[in-house]
Design a protein around this motif. Structure first.
Motif, short mmCIF file in Angstrom:
data_model
loop_
_atom_site.label_atom_id
_atom_site.label_comp_id
_atom_site.label_asym_id
_atom_site.label_seq_id
_atom_site.Cartn_x
_atom_site.Cartn_y
_atom_site.Cartn_z
N PHE A 1 0.84 -1.20 0.00
CA PHE A 1 0.00 0.00 0.00
C PHE A 1 0.88 1.25 0.00
N GLU A 2 1.84 1.31 0.91
CA GLU A 2 2.74 2.47 1.01
C GLU A 2 3.58 2.63 -0.25
N THR A 3 4.04 1.51 -0.81
CA THR A 3 4.84 1.56 -2.04
C THR A 3 4.00 2.10 -3.20
N CYS A 4 2.76 1.67 -3.29
CA CYS A 4 1.87 2.17 -4.35
C CYS A 4 1.66 3.68 -4.20
N ILE A 5 1.49 4.13 -2.97
CA ILE A 5 1.30 5.57 -2.73
C ILE A 5 2.53 6.35 -3.19
N GLU A 6 3.72 5.82 -2.87
CA GLU A 6 4.96 6.50 -3.25
C GLU A 6 5.22 6.45 -4.75
N GLU A 7 5.05 5.28 -5.35
CA GLU A 7 5.42 5.09 -6.74
C GLU A 7 4.33 5.47 -7.73
N CYS A 8 3.11 5.47 -7.31
CA CYS A 8 1.97 5.78 -8.19
C CYS A 8 1.04 6.77 -7.50
N PRO A 9 1.51 7.99 -7.24
CA PRO A 9 0.71 8.93 -6.43
C PRO A 9 -0.63 9.32 -7.05
N ASP A 10 -0.79 9.15 -8.36
CA ASP A 10 -2.04 9.53 -9.00
C ASP A 10 -3.09 8.41 -8.99
N ASP A 11 -2.68 7.22 -8.58
CA ASP A 11 -3.60 6.08 -8.56
C ASP A 11 -4.54 6.15 -7.36
N GLU A 12 -5.74 5.63 -7.56
CA GLU A 12 -6.68 5.44 -6.45
C GLU A 12 -6.31 4.11 -5.82
N LEU A 13 -6.35 4.06 -4.51
CA LEU A 13 -5.91 2.85 -3.81
C LEU A 13 -6.84 2.56 -2.63
N ALA A 14 -7.27 1.31 -2.52
CA ALA A 14 -8.12 0.90 -1.40
C ALA A 14 -7.53 -0.34 -0.76
N LEU A 15 -7.62 -0.39 0.55
CA LEU A 15 -7.15 -1.53 1.33
C LEU A 15 -8.37 -2.14 2.01
N ALA A 16 -8.58 -3.44 1.80
CA ALA A 16 -9.74 -4.13 2.38
C ALA A 16 -9.26 -5.30 3.23
N PRO A 17 -8.98 -5.05 4.51
CA PRO A 17 -8.54 -6.14 5.39
C PRO A 17 -9.72 -6.91 5.97
N VAL A 18 -9.72 -8.23 5.80
CA VAL A 18 -10.83 -9.03 6.34
C VAL A 18 -10.89 -8.94 7.86
N SER A 19 -9.78 -8.55 8.48
CA SER A 19 -9.75 -8.43 9.95
C SER A 19 -10.68 -7.34 10.47
N THR A 20 -11.00 -6.38 9.63
CA THR A 20 -11.87 -5.28 10.06
C THR A 20 -13.24 -5.32 9.38
N LEU A 21 -13.47 -6.32 8.56
CA LEU A 21 -14.72 -6.42 7.82
C LEU A 21 -15.66 -7.41 8.47
N ASP A 22 -16.95 -7.14 8.34
CA ASP A 22 -17.98 -8.07 8.77
C ASP A 22 -18.55 -8.71 7.51
N VAL A 23 -18.01 -9.88 7.16
CA VAL A 23 -18.45 -10.59 5.96
C VAL A 23 -18.89 -11.99 6.37
N GLY A 24 -20.17 -12.25 6.25
CA GLY A 24 -20.69 -13.57 6.58
C GLY A 24 -20.47 -14.54 5.43
N GLY A 25 -20.53 -15.80 5.73
CA GLY A 25 -20.37 -16.83 4.71
C GLY A 25 -21.58 -16.92 3.79
N CYS A 26 -21.33 -17.41 2.60
CA CYS A 26 -22.40 -17.63 1.63
C CYS A 26 -23.32 -18.74 2.16
N THR A 27 -24.62 -18.53 2.02
CA THR A 27 -25.58 -19.53 2.48
C THR A 27 -26.05 -20.44 1.34
N GLY A 28 -25.61 -20.17 0.13
CA GLY A 28 -26.00 -20.99 -1.01
C GLY A 28 -27.45 -20.84 -1.40
#
Length: 145
Positions: free
Chosen positions: A24-51
């Motif tokens: 993430f930090e490298t992308c910010i430094e090397e590609c400052p014009d790019d949009e960047l998002a970080l999605a850590p599952v540790s902070t997300l509430d994502v339930g399992g698929c129920t099929g």
């Protein structure tokens, strides 16, 4: 360029999280014009698929009625959690990076839940559209057969 980094570790301070933060930090430094998002599952509430296959029906409805006939609250999956935000991030990403540890010869259950919830894309024409770059970083400690 719009980049998405999915962090597959349930540990906020683990090796995978550190590698993802370095990317993430490298992308910010090397590609400052790019949009960047970080999605850590540790902070997300994502339930399992129920099929339930409601995503199949919702995607079919979207195809039948057209995007303009669907309101802003349309979601391909009926489970109301943070995965709705992940769908938006994936849809807008030009490149997706996944950083994940290996737990018992596979992905952590939190990442597996997120991966299983990608089922709505199966019912769309995403499989025949132009492919986007994807990068996978797998972090292991060793000793696992």
């Amino acid at each position: 360029m719009n980049r998405l980094i999915i962090v597959g570790s349930p540990r906020t301070d683990g090796r995978s999280a550190h590698l993802a933060n370095m990317l993430f930090e490298t992308c910010i430094e090397e590609c400052p014009d790019d949009e960047l998002a970080l999605a850590p599952v540790s902070t997300l509430d994502v339930g399992g698929c129920t099929g339930c296959d409601a995503c199949r029906d919702n995607i079919a409805k979207l195809a039948e009625l057209g995007e303009e006939a669907i309101d802003d609250d349309f979601a391909p999956c009926v489970i109301d959690d943070d995965m709705q935000e992940i769908y938006e991030l994936i849809d807008s990403a030009d490149e997706i990076t996944v950083v994940s540890p290996v737990y018992f010869a596979g992905p952590p259950s939190q990442l597996k839940a997120l991966l299983d919830r990608l089922q709505p894309y199966y019912w769309t024409n995403a499989r025949v559209e132009e492919k986007r770059p994807a990068v996978l970083h797998v972090v292991g400690e060793g000793g696992d057969p």
